[in-house]
Enzyme design. Structure first.
Site, PDB file in Angstrom:
ATOM      1  N   SER A 154      21.021  67.262 -10.743  1.00 15.72           N
ATOM      2  CA  SER A 154      22.089  67.835  -9.924  1.00 15.72           C
ATOM      3  C   SER A 154      22.590  69.127 -10.532  1.00 15.72           C
ATOM      4  O   SER A 154      22.584  69.298 -11.761  1.00 15.72           O
ATOM      5  CB  SER A 154      23.254  66.840  -9.817  1.00 15.72           C
ATOM      6  OG  SER A 154      24.393  67.449  -9.243  1.00 15.72           O
ATOM      7  N   TYR A 166      29.578  61.527 -13.102  1.00 13.72           N
ATOM      8  CA  TYR A 166      28.353  61.713 -12.316  1.00 13.72           C
ATOM      9  C   TYR A 166      27.453  62.758 -12.977  1.00 13.72           C
ATOM     10  O   TYR A 166      26.255  62.538 -13.165  1.00 13.72           O
ATOM     11  CB  TYR A 166      28.703  62.136 -10.891  1.00 13.72           C
ATOM     12  CG  TYR A 166      27.504  62.596 -10.089  1.00 13.72           C
ATOM     13  CD1 TYR A 166      26.526  61.683  -9.680  1.00 13.72           C
ATOM     14  CD2 TYR A 166      27.343  63.940  -9.739  1.00 13.72           C
ATOM     15  CE1 TYR A 166      25.425  62.107  -8.944  1.00 13.72           C
ATOM     16  CE2 TYR A 166      26.248  64.365  -9.007  1.00 13.72           C
ATOM     17  CZ  TYR A 166      25.292  63.443  -8.613  1.00 13.72           C
ATOM     18  OH  TYR A 166      24.198  63.872  -7.900  1.00 13.72           O
TER      19      TYR A 166
END
Length: 363
Positions: free
Chosen positions: A146, A171
């Site tokens: 990501s 995350y």
């Protein structure tokens, strides 16, 4: 090629699976269909692949195999990545040529509320994928990282040689962990491993927890949209078709080790650039390479919908970053990758799908 795609009920996973099936690959899809967001949307994606909700719910065992009614080269298994026994059984029975791991607990903001879900899915689950690749001789692994790994990095555009040691959400920390775990398995066991740092993806069947869906729903229903950092933000919005093209190029071209004067089994070569390794390992940014200001994005969405948004300007939210901007020069150099969907066209396609899918009329 026989490919396992995890997260196949997800946004990117669905589009990738469909494209692979259409070109003739054999695809086994895996997803746990969790309730992080509307499960009906996930079932709708699966239905487009010929996997019916009724068939999934009819199975007494969550890990049963369901054959597609649309594609003879596709089947689906409902399972959790963290279920070690089931993952091992699937790998043993199916004998994959390649794995694309897109399944993960997604969402920066949700990681503030439910951190344990991220450790189980993104860390434990990813370890199970790595171990299964090692134990069942799968040498071609690609996986979703990501753009959030760049965290507090101020350098723009983000480059894979930039330091990513200051994540601002759990995350992001789990995705950075995935990259390091993958490198160790590439080094130790010769698994050709490629990580993809996705930048903001949008398009039909998109995630309802992301801005395009949230904003469109609010505008059509006369609710305020939340504009964080008072609108002073930008994102490298990338249309889904451009993302899928890049992922397939990576699947078709497994990472290769960098030839050096030292042994390929040596430790990481400190004389190599930061994004190179003597292991068969590679990290790519995958984005549009052209950040869009948040207010410009909203204006484009308003024009496509034909309605002005009611805006609630708010401060920056914890765990968020002001700007993302992908340097995709490595993908361009290695695979001649170049996203070509301009924002106006991508948003028009998205809004058209949204109105048809949710049966919006006269708004």
């Amino acid at each position: 090629m026989k490919i396992l795609v995890t997260g196949t009920a997800g946004f990117i996973g669905y589009h990738l699976t469909k494209k692979l099936l259409q070109r003739g690959d054999e695809v086994v899809g895996l997803d746990n269909i969790n309730d992080y967001y509307d499960q009906n949307l996930k079932y709708a994606r699966l239905n487009e692949l010929g996997i019916n909700k009724e068939d999934i719910e009819a199975e007494l065992l969550s890990s049963s195999t369901i054959n597609s009614t649309k594609y003879s080269n596709h089947k689906f298994i409902k399972a959790n990545l963290e279920d070690t026994e089931t993952i091992n059984r699937i790998f043993q029975e199916e004998k994959f040529d390649a794995v694309c791991n897109l399944a993960a607990q997604a969402g920066v903001r949700y990681s503030l509320e439910n951190p344990h879900a991220y450790i189980q899915s993104n860390i434990v689950g990813f370890l199970n994928i790595l171990e299964a690749c090692r134990n069942f001789d799968v040498k071609n692994l690609s996986f979703a990282s990501s753009s959030s790994v760049y965290g507090l990095n101020k350098s723009q555009p983000f480059k894979t040689i930039d330091h990513t040691d200051h994540p601002v959400s759990l995350y992001a920390a789990t995705k950075k962990s995935n990259e390091m775990m993958a490198h160790s398995y590439a080094h130790l066991y010769g698994i050709c491993t490629t990580g993809l740092r996705f930048f903001t993806v949008y398009g039909p069947y998109g995630r309802p927890d992301m801005a395009p869906m949230l904003f469109t729903d609010a505008i059509l229903n006369n609710r305020e949209i939340k504009v964080f950092n008072h609108g002073d933000m930008s994102r490298d919005f990338t249309y889904i078709d451009d993302i899928v093209d890049g992922v397939i190029k990576v699947i078709d071209n497994p990472a290769k080790p960098i030839e050096t004067s030292s042994s390929l089994n040596a430790d990481f070569d400190k004389n190599l650039p930061l994004d190179k390794s003597t292991a068969s390992y590679k990290i790519y940014n995958i984005g549009n390479n052209a950040p869009i200001k948040l207010m410009d994005f909203i204006n484009t969405l308003e024009k496509a919908i034909g309605k002005e948004a009611k805006k609630n300007f708010l401060p920056m939210q914890d765990g968020d970053v002001k700007s993302t901007y992908a340097d995709v020069s490595d993908l361009i150099n290695d695979f001649e990758y170049k996203p070509n969907t301009i924002l106006e066209n991508g948003i028009k396609k998205f809004v058209k799908w949204y109105k048809e899918f949710y049966e919006i009329k006269g708004k």
